[in-house]
Scaffold this active site. Structure first.
Site, PDB file in Angstrom:
ATOM      1  CD  GLU A   1      23.878   7.401 -17.893  1.00 23.02           C
ATOM      2  OE1 GLU A   1      23.869   7.911 -16.738  1.00 23.02           O
ATOM      3  OE2 GLU A   1      23.996   6.179 -18.073  1.00 23.02           O
TER       4      GLU A   1
ATOM      5  CG  HIS B   1      16.292  -2.026 -20.065  1.00 20.00           C
ATOM      6  ND1 HIS B   1      15.917  -2.213 -18.760  1.00 20.00           N
ATOM      7  CD2 HIS B   1      17.651  -2.001 -20.066  1.00 20.00           C
ATOM      8  CE1 HIS B   1      16.989  -2.320 -18.000  1.00 20.00           C
ATOM      9  NE2 HIS B   1      18.058  -2.190 -18.768  1.00 20.00           N
TER      10      HIS B   1
END
Ligand SMILES: Cc1ncc(C[n+]2csc(CCOP(=O)(O)OP(=O)(O)O)c2C)c(N)n1
Lengths: 352, 434
Positions: free
Chosen positions: A75, A144
């Site tokens: 990322e 998540h």
């Protein structure tokens, strides 16, 4: 979730095209890839496969490998490279697969993308739109399901945008991609496929039946910084965004509350005029979000309302939020700010 | 380095106690220095492979040291870039100017004209010579010790000084720490104070150039200490995955503030060898040899331009001065290090080479040094007319709120009004927006 082709519209009635949020996002990307050569879409699994949520399905096939491509699982690299691409003159649209995984790229967002315009006195800009699915209610567990928006609203130089309908998702995303500032575009994954009433044990209404899923083909924009009036009312103002728009709406409908519900759509820039006008009209205000409570965006909203509408308020501003715990897998529905929590808060506000 | 376990093993446990290794540098204040273990090789000894060579076929170059200038000041071997004397004199001129500039700005900080300054003494070749091997429109993503690039690219000294003084002439509107320049016109990216962040950005820029079928490449500079940051490893991964036309320059000046290079992993391998695990081409170069710096950068640039991929270059050099004006190196390393550094002074070595080949002499050098010093001095005076830090002649007050976003949003407009009213309360209405 294994087809390679672009999602097909979910349903068409009376000549009107109704699509879900995933399809709307796909269309926004498609339109912008078509209109502007400088738009590139990148991220983990977004290329050939079309993304784990299929938001980018078919785009690589149509626009080519150098416009839509997979990235390493990195990322920091995704967002760092996007900063360099923006400086070059591209308009990258990186996808972070889940908002929970944005943290390794945080420094590139906060210290670099957000401040590049300021620190270089406009010599360089980072016109990127970081898309990321966020929020819970899908049994994603603590890694998540997070809603990290207030980390970003706290940063000067970033815009934070959250759609609650397919119509908004497409129009807002197009605006974000055309915007010259870096934007975080959080997609509430609980409502990717249909709105949500907050009752996880009742069947979910599909977007097929929802007005806000009538989405025009081609290009249109929804301006950043303008809230959406979800319904008009006199008794109470509800300020909310994302999945919670639908929950709040269901609660007010079922309880017969004459609420003025505002879907904020963009947290930065914020539509302060709409907020003020509504609260001054109703005299009562409830803030609803899914993120953890302490230092959440609800605190900011509550403070703003108190500062600006104090003499119009009939009751203290209430916040309904997630709890200050990580999102627990097996107890997602206990964490989720559902109808009961919202209903109790409304009762309290109306009682005063 | 016999490492000791801090604690005794648990009683009754007959397994050997583990010991944590904490690196220790070669020298500490007051102590002797011994650089004998550094194998600097012989100038001219390293082979120069074709620019298209696969990284796996040139591994040795990541462990050796590419050198051109020998102890006798002559140029040797296949890496000799064979620059003409005029170019060499220009190179020397830029390096001398960097040194004169550093000297003056350091003094300026001590005189209270600015808050901070960073010299690059001993590292001039790694920015000046290296950037001279690039095209002027190749994009550079520097760290904070690459003032030499701006000077080599002809960026006006007065703009640098205005930036350092944060005065009203500062093109960056007084927002950046002194020395954190930016010049789009000179393809010089805005410098960040967060270490290593520029490395994946450079790769992204290079990827964009490739996406667009452009011919410009990107290069980035990062300190050896900062290679330990995740961003650097992200940059290497992205560079190799997309075969990006980028050069990753690692300046190994042995020290990251008070932490020696061992804390970035230098005890086990070289920084150039980091390239190998990623499948990047890796070169290790004598960073005090301007010709070697030029040659390595030129090699990597040719490689990138021909779509042969990225290169990681380690420049083995030494930070002769303190880390910054806020640092006192006598507190953590031996003063002798600077004297005994085996690779000499890059400015002297280039000067001696030019003299050796009959293209220069001490008188001309003296005249050049004097001219540099005078030019910097005169420009400093000129820049001071725009103000110095803390003396009030800054950018108009309202600019503080500008450029956060393309357009000023309501909350910043409100805060700007608040700030202006505070100033009126403090100074009266004469200077609310000075
Ligand atoms: C992310 C980050 N961490 C820490 C610092 C503080 N800091 C500034 S310079 C420096 C040392 C860097 O050393 P190196 O990369 O070797 O470069 P050099 O100063 O030797 O040129 C440190 C730790 C910083 N600026 N950014």
């Amino acid at each position: 979730m294994s087809t390679q082709t672009k999602p097909k519209p979910t349903g068409e009635t009376g000549g009107e095209r109704r699509i879900n949020m995933i399809e709307a996002i796909n269309e926004a990307l498609d339109v912008m890839l078509e209109r502007d050569d400088n738009v590139v879409v990148m991220g983990e699994d977004v290329g050939y496969f079309g993304g784990v949520f299929r938001c980018t399905a078919g785009l690589q096939e149509k626009h080519g490998k150098t416009r839509v491509f997979d990235t390493p699982i990195n990322e920091c690299g995704i967002i760092g490279a996007a900063v360099g691409m923006g400086a070059y003159g591209l308009r990258p649209v990186p996808e972070i697969q889940f908002a929970d995984y944005i943290y390794p790229g945080l420094d590139q967002l906060i210290s670099e993308a957000a401040r590049l315009r300021y620190r270089s006195a406009t010599e360089y800009i980072a016109p990127m739109t970081v898309r990321s699915p966020f929020g819970g209610g899908i049994f994603g567990g603590q890694t998540h399901s997070q809603s990290p928006e207030s980390i970003f609203t706290h940063v000067s130089g970033l815009k934070t945008v959250i759609p609650a309908t397919p119509y908004d998702a497409k129009g807002l995303l197009i605006s974000c991609i055309e915007d010259n500032d870096p934007v975080i575009f959080f997609e509430p994954k609980r409502i990717y496929n249909g709105p949500f009433s907050g009752y996880y044990d009742k069947p979910v209404e599909p977007w097929k039946k929802h007005e806000a899923s009538i989405v025009p083909e081609g290009y249109y924009k929804i301006p950043l910084g303008k809230a959406r009036q979800v319904r008009e009312g006199e008794e109470l103002t509800v300020l909310t965004y994302g999945t919670m728009v639908h929950v709040a709406e269901a609660v007010c409908r079922e309880k017969g509350i004459d609420a003025d519900i505002l879907d904020l759509r963009t947290l930065v820039p914020l539509d302060i005029d709409a907020i003020e006008a509504s609260v001054k009209k109703t005299g009562r205000c409830l803030v609803v979000h899914e993120a953890t409570r302490t230092s959440g965006f609800g605190a900011e909203l509550s403070a703003l309302v108190t500062e600006r509408c104090f003499y119009h308020l009939e009751a203290a501003v209430e916040r309904v939020t997630g709890f200050d715990t990580p999102y627990p897998h097996s107890l997602e529905w206990a964490y989720f700010p559902g109808p009961v929590r919202i209903g109790e808060a409304i009762d309290k506000i109306l009682k005063d | 380095m016999a490492d000791q376990a801090d604690k005794k093993p648990h009683t009754g446990d007959n397994r050997p106690a583990l010991a944590l290794h904490v690196p220790e540098p070669r020298s500490r204040p007051g102590g002797p220095v011994n650089f004998a273990d550094i194998d600097i090789g012989k100038a001219g000894d390293q082979p120069r492979p074709d620019e298209g060579t696969a990284p796996a076929d040139m591994k040795d170059l990541a462990y050796g040291l590419v050198r051109v200038l020998g102890d006798d000041n002559k140029a040797y071997g296949p890496w000799d870039p064979k620059l003409d004397p005029d170019t060499l004199r220009i190179m020397l001129g830029h390096m001398a100017m960097v040194r004169a500039f550093d000297e003056r700005m350091f003094r300026g900080q001590r005189q209270g004209k600015t808050s901070f300054y960073m010299k690059c003494t001993g590292e001039e070749a790694t920015s000046v010579a290296a950037s001279m091997a690039l095209a002027s429109d190749d994009m550079v993503f520097p760290s904070y010790r690459q003032q030499g690039i701006l000077i080599a690219r002809g960026y006006p000294l007065i703009e640098m000084i205005n930036q350092i003084y944060s005065n009203r002439g500062d093109k960056l509107k007084g927002r950046q720490l002194p020395i954190m320049y930016s010049s789009r016109e000179h393809s010089f990216f805005s410098i960040s104070g967060n270490l290593a962040t520029q490395t994946p950005q450079a790769v992204g820029w290079a990827m964009a150039s490739a996406i667009k079928g452009d011919s410009r490449i990107a290069a980035t500079w990062v300190g050896e200490g900062s290679t330990a940051e995740g961003d650097f490893h992200s940059a290497c991964t992205f560079a190799t995955v997309y075969n990006a036309p980028v050069i990753l320059n690692v300046i190994n000046n042995q020290w990251a503030i008070s932490s020696f290079s061992g804390f970035a992993g230098a005890e086990r391998t070289t920084f150039a060898a980091r390239a190998l695990g990623y499948g990047l081409a890796g070169l290790r170069v004598d960073g005090n040899d301007a010709l070697a710096c030029f040659a390595a950068q030129q090699w990597a640039a040719n490689r990138a331009r021909a779509n042969q991929g990225p290169t990681l270059i380690e420049y083995f050099t030494y930070r002769a001065e303190g880390h910054s004006t806020s640092d006192d190196p006598s507190g953590y390393r031996s003063a002798q290090e600077r004297e005994e550094w085996p690779l000499g002074d890059p400015v002297m070595r280039l000067k001696n080479h030019l003299i050796e080949i009959g293209e220069w002499d001490e008188d001309r050098q003296q005249a050049m040094d004097l001219k540099c010093a005078e030019e910097v001095k005169a420009t400093t005076k000129e820049a001071e007319k725009n103000g110095i830090l803390g003396h009030g002649m800054h950018h108009p007050f309202h600019t503080m709120f500008e450029d956060v976003f393309e357009e000023l949003p309501w909350h910043l407009e409100e805060q700007a009004k608040q700030a202006t009213s505070e100033r009126i309360a403090k100074f009266g209405s004469e200077r609310p927006d000075q």
